[in-house]
Design an enzyme around this catalytic site. Structure first.
Site, PDB file in Angstrom:
ATOM      1  N   ASP A  17      39.222  -8.788  53.880  1.00 39.57           N
ATOM      2  CA  ASP A  17      39.157  -8.014  52.644  1.00 39.57           C
ATOM      3  C   ASP A  17      37.785  -8.163  51.985  1.00 39.57           C
ATOM      4  OD1 ASP A  17      39.546  -6.899  50.155  1.00 39.57           O
ATOM      5  OD2 ASP A  17      41.302  -8.124  49.664  1.00 39.57           O
ATOM      6  N   ILE A  18      37.079  -7.053  51.849  1.00 37.93           N
ATOM      7  CA  ILE A  18      35.716  -7.099  51.292  1.00 37.93           C
ATOM      8  C   ILE A  18      35.711  -7.603  49.850  1.00 37.93           C
ATOM      9  CG2 ILE A  18      35.627  -4.715  50.389  1.00 37.93           C
ATOM     10  CD1 ILE A  18      32.810  -4.482  51.662  1.00 37.93           C
ATOM     11  N   VAL A  40      39.813   1.140  50.637  1.00 40.43           N
ATOM     12  CA  VAL A  40      38.957   0.074  50.110  1.00 40.43           C
ATOM     13  C   VAL A  40      38.621   0.340  48.629  1.00 40.43           C
ATOM     14  CG1 VAL A  40      36.738   1.035  50.905  1.00 40.43           C
ATOM     15  CG2 VAL A  40      37.034  -1.426  50.730  1.00 40.43           C
ATOM     16  N   ASP A  41      38.537   1.606  48.257  1.00 46.02           N
ATOM     17  CA  ASP A  41      38.271   1.983  46.864  1.00 46.02           C
ATOM     18  C   ASP A  41      39.374   1.444  45.941  1.00 46.02           C
ATOM     19  OD1 ASP A  41      37.209   3.302  44.662  1.00 46.02           O
ATOM     20  OD2 ASP A  41      37.573   5.336  45.426  1.00 46.02           O
ATOM     21  N   THR A 125      35.647   5.840  57.736  1.00 39.01           N
ATOM     22  CA  THR A 125      36.492   5.712  58.939  1.00 39.01           C
ATOM     23  C   THR A 125      37.988   5.593  58.641  1.00 39.01           C
ATOM     24  OG1 THR A 125      36.349   3.297  59.076  1.00 39.01           O
ATOM     25  CG2 THR A 125      34.623   4.568  60.185  1.00 39.01           C
ATOM     26  N   GLY A 126      38.360   5.690  57.353  1.00 35.61           N
ATOM     27  CA  GLY A 126      39.783   5.659  57.011  1.00 35.61           C
ATOM     28  C   GLY A 126      40.247   7.072  56.666  1.00 35.61           C
ATOM     29  N   TYR A 128      38.753   9.508  55.475  1.00 32.45           N
ATOM     30  CA  TYR A 128      37.805  10.578  55.790  1.00 32.45           C
ATOM     31  C   TYR A 128      37.680  10.867  57.291  1.00 32.45           C
ATOM     32  CZ  TYR A 128      36.300  11.144  50.907  1.00 32.45           C
ATOM     33  OH  TYR A 128      36.236  11.423  49.557  1.00 32.45           O
TER      34      TYR A 128
END
Ligand code: AR6
Length: 177
Positions: A17-18, A40-41, A125-126, A128
């Site tokens: 997790d970033i 991730v957003d 890459t998710g 989109y």
């Protein structure tokens, strides 16, 4: 964790997790409203707290390929760099140039804010739909090209959520560096 050297700079791979990373800046794969979303957003907004959305509301959105910076609020990271990746439309709509621009513009903003360590997710890459290997190639090339002339950035971290993405980056970095 794996590390590759680019001159006196380095590229690190992290899986997970970033939002947990203790770096100067994490990059958000946002949409052009900059008002939050999933993936991730969503994770970044949840971890940073509501003040992040308040600051994002003042920014007036962001075009695809560009980047804008905010504070990190409750994140361990001091800053969030919000960039908007391209939606994959088959590859003939300038997707690769736009994705490369996300990485280059984020690194440029990092230099302008005295950032030494910056972590990127696998932008586009998710939701989109950008094919993972093509996206990873663009990401790695952009960072390897730009890192030697960065003013302040010393460490770039690719933060890959899945084990398969981590292995993909490991394989590609090993062939490039
Ligand atoms: N840490 C690191 N990587 C993550 C995390 C996390 N916590 N969560 C997901 N990923 P996506 P996009 C990976 O869909 O394709 C949003 O709704 C994920 O596995 O987050 O650029 C925005 O608001 C994938 O590899 O971003 C936009 O509307 C990567 O992050 C849209 O999605 C990117 O997946 C942007 O789509």
């Amino acid at each position: 964790m794996e590390v590759w050297s680019v001159g006196d700079r380095s590229i690190h791979l992290e899986q997970g997790d970033i939002t947990r990373l203790e770096v100067d800046a994490i990059v958000n794969a946002a949409n052009s409203t900059l008002l939050g979303g999933g993936g991730v957003d969503g994770a970044i907004h949840r971890a940073a707290g509501p003040q992040l959305l308040e600051e994002c509301r003042t920014l007036g959105g962001c075009p695809t390929g560009h980047a804008k910076i905010t504070k990190g609020y409750r994140l361990p990271a001091k800053y969030v760099i919000h960039t908007v990746g391209p939606v994959w439309r088959g590859g003939a709509q300038g997707e690769a140039d736009l994705l490369r621009a996300c990485y280059l513009n984020s690194l440029e903003l990092a230099d302008a804010h005295d950032i030494q360590s910056i972590a990127f997710p696998a932008i586009s890459t998710g939701a989109y739909g950008y094919p993972k290997e093509e996206a990873a190639t663009v990401a790695i090339r952009a960072v390897v090209d730009r890192l030697p002339r960065s003013q302040t950035v010393k460490n770039v971290i690719f933060a890959l959520y899945s084990e398969s993405d981590y292995q993909l980056y490991k394989r590609l970095l090993s062939t490039y560096l």
